[in-house]
Design a protein around this motif. Structure first.
Motif: not given
Length: 141
Positions: A129-141
């Motif tokens: 969850c923490i890692g996802l929050k930090l990467q959110w903008v750079s990850l595509s759907l």
């Protein structure tokens, strides 16, 4: 590189290898890791059921490790990385929290199993969850 997703990926990969160890080393490992006496007995009797179930779990954990590594930027982006990581977060954290409710009614497993496995799942889930929050903008759907 996202350290949280990297650690989460390694922990999922370790869990996958430990599940494969249960298949290889048999009933003593099933017992030690708390799979339940029924799974251990089936393994001792040569039933394929524990192997198939454990292979399935190991496969899922391996895929989850790959998605964590993808989200961390270690390997190429996999399809639907953001959505899959959301699902992984939900599964790990839900399992982690829910497991504590089984301490009073352990369903064939030990109280220690529920405490340890739930704590481990919760930690891995929070790392995702923490890692996802930090990467959110750079990850595509």
């Amino acid at each position: 590189m996202n350290i949280y997703l990297t650690i989460a990926g390694f922990l999922s990969a370790i869990a996958a290898v430990m599940h494969l160890g249960c298949i290889y080393f048999g009933a003593p490992w099933y017992r030690f890791f708390g799979a339940g006496e029924q799974m251990a007995r089936l393994a001792e009797q040569g039933s394929p059921k524990p192997t198939w179930i454990t292979c399935g779990v190991a496969l899922v954990l391996s895929v989850w490790a790959l998605y964590a590594f993808s989200g961390a930027g270690i390997i190429q982006k996999l399809p639907f990385t953001r959505l899959v990581l959301i699902a992984i977060c939900l599964v790990y954290t839900t399992r982690g929290i829910a497991g504590f409710f089984f301490i009073l009614s352990p369903m064939g497993r030990s109280v220690e199993f529920w405490i340890w496995s739930s704590t481990i799942c919760l930690v891995i889930g929070l790392l995702h969850c923490i890692g996802l929050k930090l990467q959110w903008v750079s990850l595509s759907l």
